[in-house]
Design a protein around this motif. Structure first.
Motif, PDB file in Angstrom:
ATOM      1  N   ALA A  25       0.842  -1.209   0.000  1.00 22.74           N
ATOM      2  CA  ALA A  25       0.000   0.000   0.000  1.00 22.74           C
ATOM      3  C   ALA A  25       0.877   1.258   0.000  1.00 22.74           C
ATOM      4  CB  ALA A  25      -0.933  -0.013   1.209  1.00 22.74           C
ATOM      5  N   ALA A  26       1.967   1.209   0.745  1.00 26.08           N
ATOM      6  CA  ALA A  26       2.875   2.364   0.790  1.00 26.08           C
ATOM      7  C   ALA A  26       3.462   2.619  -0.600  1.00 26.08           C
ATOM      8  CB  ALA A  26       3.989   2.123   1.810  1.00 26.08           C
ATOM      9  N   LEU A  27       3.786   1.533  -1.282  1.00 26.05           N
ATOM     10  CA  LEU A  27       4.383   1.618  -2.622  1.00 26.05           C
ATOM     11  C   LEU A  27       3.440   2.311  -3.607  1.00 26.05           C
ATOM     12  CD1 LEU A  27       7.008   0.396  -3.877  1.00 26.05           C
ATOM     13  CD2 LEU A  27       5.706  -1.659  -4.331  1.00 26.05           C
ATOM     14  N   ALA A  28       2.150   2.148  -3.381  1.00 22.78           N
ATOM     15  CA  ALA A  28       1.141   2.662  -4.325  1.00 22.78           C
ATOM     16  C   ALA A  28       0.741   4.114  -4.040  1.00 22.78           C
ATOM     17  CB  ALA A  28      -0.091   1.767  -4.293  1.00 22.78           C
ATOM     18  N   ARG A  29       1.349   4.742  -3.043  1.00 27.00           N
ATOM     19  CA  ARG A  29       0.972   6.146  -2.744  1.00 27.00           C
ATOM     20  C   ARG A  29       1.525   7.081  -3.817  1.00 27.00           C
ATOM     21  NH1 ARG A  29       2.318   4.855   3.359  1.00 27.00           N
ATOM     22  NH2 ARG A  29       0.421   3.676   3.736  1.00 27.00           N
ATOM     23  N   PRO A  30       0.940   8.278  -3.940  1.00 23.40           N
ATOM     24  CA  PRO A  30       1.337   9.178  -5.036  1.00 23.40           C
ATOM     25  C   PRO A  30       2.821   9.535  -4.983  1.00 23.40           C
ATOM     26  CG  PRO A  30      -0.654   9.980  -3.936  1.00 23.40           C
ATOM     27  CD  PRO A  30      -0.148   8.837  -3.121  1.00 23.40           C
ATOM     28  N   THR A  31       3.416   9.550  -6.142  1.00 25.44           N
ATOM     29  CA  THR A  31       4.817   9.939  -6.264  1.00 25.44           C
ATOM     30  C   THR A  31       4.932  11.452  -6.073  1.00 25.44           C
ATOM     31  OG1 THR A  31       5.106   8.129  -7.817  1.00 25.44           O
ATOM     32  CG2 THR A  31       6.799   9.860  -7.834  1.00 25.44           C
ATOM     33  N   ILE A  32       5.874  11.867  -5.227  1.00 22.10           N
ATOM     34  CA  ILE A  32       6.157  13.305  -5.094  1.00 22.10           C
ATOM     35  C   ILE A  32       7.603  13.543  -5.542  1.00 22.10           C
ATOM     36  CG2 ILE A  32       4.438  13.662  -3.285  1.00 22.10           C
ATOM     37  CD1 ILE A  32       6.761  13.730  -1.227  1.00 22.10           C
ATOM     38  N   GLY A  33       8.024  14.794  -5.539  1.00 20.85           N
ATOM     39  CA  GLY A  33       9.374  15.108  -6.013  1.00 20.85           C
ATOM     40  C   GLY A  33      10.442  14.602  -5.058  1.00 20.85           C
ATOM     41  N   HIS A  34      11.570  14.211  -5.602  1.00 16.59           N
ATOM     42  CA  HIS A  34      12.624  13.654  -4.741  1.00 16.59           C
ATOM     43  C   HIS A  34      13.388  14.744  -4.001  1.00 16.59           C
ATOM     44  CE1 HIS A  34      16.254  14.278  -7.401  1.00 16.59           C
ATOM     45  NE2 HIS A  34      15.250  14.704  -8.133  1.00 16.59           N
ATOM     46  N   LEU A  35      13.104  16.009  -4.305  1.00 19.59           N
ATOM     47  CA  LEU A  35      13.699  17.102  -3.535  1.00 19.59           C
ATOM     48  C   LEU A  35      12.637  17.845  -2.709  1.00 19.59           C
ATOM     49  CD1 LEU A  35      16.176  18.419  -6.260  1.00 19.59           C
ATOM     50  CD2 LEU A  35      16.763  17.102  -4.222  1.00 19.59           C
ATOM     51  N   ASP A  36      11.408  17.319  -2.713  1.00 19.14           N
ATOM     52  CA  ASP A  36      10.325  17.894  -1.902  1.00 19.14           C
ATOM     53  C   ASP A  36      10.755  17.847  -0.432  1.00 19.14           C
ATOM     54  OD1 ASP A  36       7.886  17.923  -0.231  1.00 19.14           O
ATOM     55  OD2 ASP A  36       6.812  17.834  -2.141  1.00 19.14           O
ATOM     56  N   PRO A  37      10.559  18.947   0.291  1.00 23.00           N
ATOM     57  CA  PRO A  37      10.997  18.944   1.705  1.00 23.00           C
ATOM     58  C   PRO A  37      10.384  17.801   2.512  1.00 23.00           C
ATOM     59  CG  PRO A  37      10.169  21.128   1.068  1.00 23.00           C
ATOM     60  CD  PRO A  37      10.018  20.244  -0.130  1.00 23.00           C
ATOM     61  N   LEU A  38       9.144  17.420   2.203  1.00 26.07           N
ATOM     62  CA  LEU A  38       8.525  16.341   2.969  1.00 26.07           C
ATOM     63  C   LEU A  38       9.134  14.986   2.600  1.00 26.07           C
ATOM     64  CD1 LEU A  38       4.792  17.461   3.151  1.00 26.07           C
ATOM     65  CD2 LEU A  38       6.568  17.591   4.921  1.00 26.07           C
ATOM     66  N   PHE A  39       9.571  14.873   1.352  1.00 29.00           N
ATOM     67  CA  PHE A  39      10.248  13.623   0.969  1.00 29.00           C
ATOM     68  C   PHE A  39      11.598  13.545   1.673  1.00 29.00           C
ATOM     69  CE2 PHE A  39      12.912  10.942  -1.774  1.00 29.00           C
ATOM     70  CZ  PHE A  39      12.169   9.772  -1.696  1.00 29.00           C
ATOM     71  N   ILE A  40      12.281  14.667   1.732  1.00 30.80           N
ATOM     72  CA  ILE A  40      13.595  14.679   2.389  1.00 30.80           C
ATOM     73  C   ILE A  40      13.463  14.359   3.880  1.00 30.80           C
ATOM     74  CG2 ILE A  40      15.475  16.261   3.046  1.00 30.80           C
ATOM     75  CD1 ILE A  40      15.355  17.242   0.103  1.00 30.80           C
ATOM     76  N   ALA A  41      12.377  14.834   4.484  1.00 29.36           N
ATOM     77  CA  ALA A  41      12.149  14.494   5.899  1.00 29.36           C
ATOM     78  C   ALA A  41      11.929  12.989   6.047  1.00 29.36           C
ATOM     79  CB  ALA A  41      10.936  15.264   6.432  1.00 29.36           C
ATOM     80  N   MET A  42      11.240  12.385   5.073  1.00 25.87           N
ATOM     81  CA  MET A  42      11.042  10.928   5.127  1.00 25.87           C
ATOM     82  C   MET A  42      12.370  10.191   4.948  1.00 25.87           C
ATOM     83  SD  MET A  42       9.245   8.145   2.757  1.00 25.87           S
ATOM     84  CE  MET A  42      10.849   8.083   2.022  1.00 25.87           C
ATOM     85  N   MET A  43      13.232  10.726   4.055  1.00 19.47           N
ATOM     86  CA  MET A  43      14.551  10.112   3.868  1.00 19.47           C
ATOM     87  C   MET A  43      15.332  10.112   5.181  1.00 19.47           C
ATOM     88  SD  MET A  43      15.588  11.906   0.272  1.00 19.47           S
ATOM     89  CE  MET A  43      17.250  11.304   0.092  1.00 19.47           C
ATOM     90  N   ASP A  44      15.205  11.201   5.938  1.00 14.77           N
ATOM     91  CA  ASP A  44      15.914  11.255   7.224  1.00 14.77           C
ATOM     92  C   ASP A  44      15.390  10.165   8.162  1.00 14.77           C
ATOM     93  OD1 ASP A  44      17.672  13.267   6.537  1.00 14.77           O
ATOM     94  OD2 ASP A  44      16.349  14.875   7.226  1.00 14.77           O
ATOM     95  N   GLU A  45      14.071   9.935   8.113  1.00 17.13           N
ATOM     96  CA  GLU A  45      13.506   8.863   8.951  1.00 17.13           C
ATOM     97  C   GLU A  45      14.008   7.492   8.490  1.00 17.13           C
ATOM     98  OE1 GLU A  45       9.335  10.949  10.391  1.00 17.13           O
ATOM     99  OE2 GLU A  45       9.247   8.992   9.392  1.00 17.13           O
ATOM    100  N   VAL A  46      14.122   7.313   7.181  1.00 14.67           N
ATOM    101  CA  VAL A  46      14.634   6.029   6.674  1.00 14.67           C
ATOM    102  C   VAL A  46      16.040   5.787   7.217  1.00 14.67           C
ATOM    103  CG1 VAL A  46      15.416   4.799   4.598  1.00 14.67           C
ATOM    104  CG2 VAL A  46      13.188   5.951   4.594  1.00 14.67           C
ATOM    105  N   ALA A 245      22.126  18.341  -2.960  1.00 14.64           N
ATOM    106  CA  ALA A 245      22.520  18.358  -4.363  1.00 14.64           C
ATOM    107  C   ALA A 245      21.864  17.187  -5.093  1.00 14.64           C
ATOM    108  CB  ALA A 245      24.027  18.260  -4.464  1.00 14.64           C
ATOM    109  N   TYR A 246      21.380  17.449  -6.280  1.00 13.57           N
ATOM    110  CA  TYR A 246      20.834  16.376  -7.114  1.00 13.57           C
ATOM    111  C   TYR A 246      21.980  15.482  -7.568  1.00 13.57           C
ATOM    112  CZ  TYR A 246      19.451  14.173 -11.485  1.00 13.57           C
ATOM    113  OH  TYR A 246      19.249  13.274 -12.483  1.00 13.57           O
ATOM    114  N   HIS A 247      21.846  14.186  -7.314  1.00 17.47           N
ATOM    115  CA  HIS A 247      22.832  13.227  -7.828  1.00 17.47           C
ATOM    116  C   HIS A 247      22.132  12.309  -8.825  1.00 17.47           C
ATOM    117  CE1 HIS A 247      25.066   9.311  -7.649  1.00 17.47           C
ATOM    118  NE2 HIS A 247      26.055  10.130  -7.920  1.00 17.47           N
ATOM    119  N   HIS A 248      21.105  11.598  -8.370  1.00 19.94           N
ATOM    120  CA  HIS A 248      20.244  10.812  -9.259  1.00 19.94           C
ATOM    121  C   HIS A 248      18.847  10.904  -8.663  1.00 19.94           C
ATOM    122  CE1 HIS A 248      21.199   7.971  -6.021  1.00 19.94           C
ATOM    123  NE2 HIS A 248      20.028   7.422  -6.294  1.00 19.94           N
TER     124      HIS A 248
END
Ligand SMILES: *Cc1c(COP(=O)(O)O)cnc(C)c1O
Length: 372
Positions: A25-46, A245-248
């Protein structure tokens, strides 16, 4: 052509393991930008969740955007330079792949070989470290998925440290399934995979590097030969506060899935997950032995998440796997390398490790072998 609908399978092989609905179900959630601040906050949690699972405080802990083999390559290309010497332990297929990595870098691989089905022998490792005092690293597989054998990572890492070598540890199959203490054992570089005991889909490789390993990367004389896996560049995206910085482009939805899988592991508790893997492993051994099957690995070094089962004389190894799949919807693994045709490999990894699945696979074996 129409949409692909996968069949219902119970994945009890060497990986991938069954992915729970919550992770799908998590996999199927809407894709957001990989530099979106909320995505980056999730990366920190990961990263925080990975540090918990690895039992480490290492700052450089992140998921590489590719499967476990890329985690392996990340460890080798970043730490090893042409001309270095690396002691490589080989007691299964994956140790052989480590050697490939070392050789392709232009470094020298000193092999410490043990028979497939036996753990790495610390005495031989110590002798190799003595014979090669300048060795840059000691590399070994903690949980050999090709044979179902655990090696003594704590002792091997201590030997590496005593001889001034970095430790590079393959924990693809151990992470989340059996005790792994990255800081407690002093591991310098460790890599894993999302699709084994974490029960996320394949495609991400969690890695973690000690400060000593990071210092070795910073002290390199030559640039990392792989641009994509160069941690000095990847760190610019995964680390630092504010601007990244954008890498990939990160595999965004896969990271949602890994986040969810790691949350589930945290909710269960790491030690509870280890205990569950062990209990279901014992239940499987009992069930298979009751059918007259034998598990060739010494009980003291058996992996709970990957069980090698001897193919009885006169039994067609591949036909049994085929019947398990066709008649029971169960996937198990074949032997690899020198164990091809000699063993089956039953994985009880992550979400797949349940008493119900054990009973199902034992009953299916009984049916297929006519021993029920
Ligand atoms: C599965 C596995 C790998 C490779 O991981 P991939 O995700 O298939 O690239 C490496 N080492 C071990 C011990 C494994 O079990």
């Amino acid at each position: 052509m129409h949409s692909f609908m996968p069949p219902d399978r119970l994945l009890l092989g060497p990986g991938p393991s069954p992915v729970p609905p919550r992770v799908l179900a998590a996999l199927a959630r809407p894709t957001i930008g990989h530099l979106d601040p909320l995505f980056i906050a999730m990366m920190d949690e990961v990263k925080d969740l990975l540090r918990e699972a690895f039992r480490t405080g290492h700052a450089l802990t992140l998921p590489v955007s590719a499967p476990g083999s890329a985690g392996m390559e990340t460890a080798f290309v970043n730490l090893i330079e042409p001309g270095d010497t690396v002691i490589v332990c080989r007691n299964g297929v994956f140790g052989g792949r480590m050697r490939e990595n070392v050789v392709r870098i232009g470094a020298q691989a000193v092999m410490v070989d043990d028979p497939f089905g036996r753990p790495v022998d610390p005495d031989k490792v110590e002798a190799a470290l003595r014979a090669h005092p300048g060795a840059k690293a000691l590399a070994f597989v903690h949980a050999e998925t090709s044979t179902g054998v655990a090696s003594d990572a704590r002792t091997l890492c201590r030997l590496a440290r005593e001889h001034g070598a970095l430790s590079i540890v393959d924990a693809v199959t151990s992470l989340g399934g059996s005790p792994l203490e990255v800081d407690g054992w002093g591991i310098d570089a460790v890599y894993s995979g999302s699709q084994k005991c974490l029960s996320a889909p394949p495609g991400l490789s969690p890695v973690s590097f000690s400060d000593t390993a990071v210092a070795a990367i910073r002290a390199r004389r030559t640039p990392v030969q792989s641009w994509f896996l160069d941690l000095t560049l990847v760190m610019g995206y995964w680390q630092g506060s504010g601007a990244r910085a954008y890498h990939h482009t990160a595999p965004i939805n896969m990271l949602y899935a890994l986040h969810e899988a790691l949350l589930m592991l945290r909710e269960e508790g790491l030690e509870a997950a280890w205990a569950r893997h062990r209990a279901n492993h014992l239940r499987l051994c009992e069930g298979l032995e009751a059918l007259g099957l034998t598990l060739p690995v010494d009980p003291a070094v058996r992996l709970p998440q990957l069980n090698a089962v001897a193919v009885p004389d006169g039994v067609d190894e591949a036909a049994v796997r085929r019947s398990l799949l066709d008649r029971h919807g169960i996937e198990i693994g074949a032997g690899l390398g020198e164990l091809a045709g000699k063993i089956w490999r039953i994985g009880l990894m992550g979400h797949g490790s349940t008493p119900g699945n054990v009973d199902r696979v034992v009953a299916a074996f009984g049916d297929v072998l006519g021993r029920g």
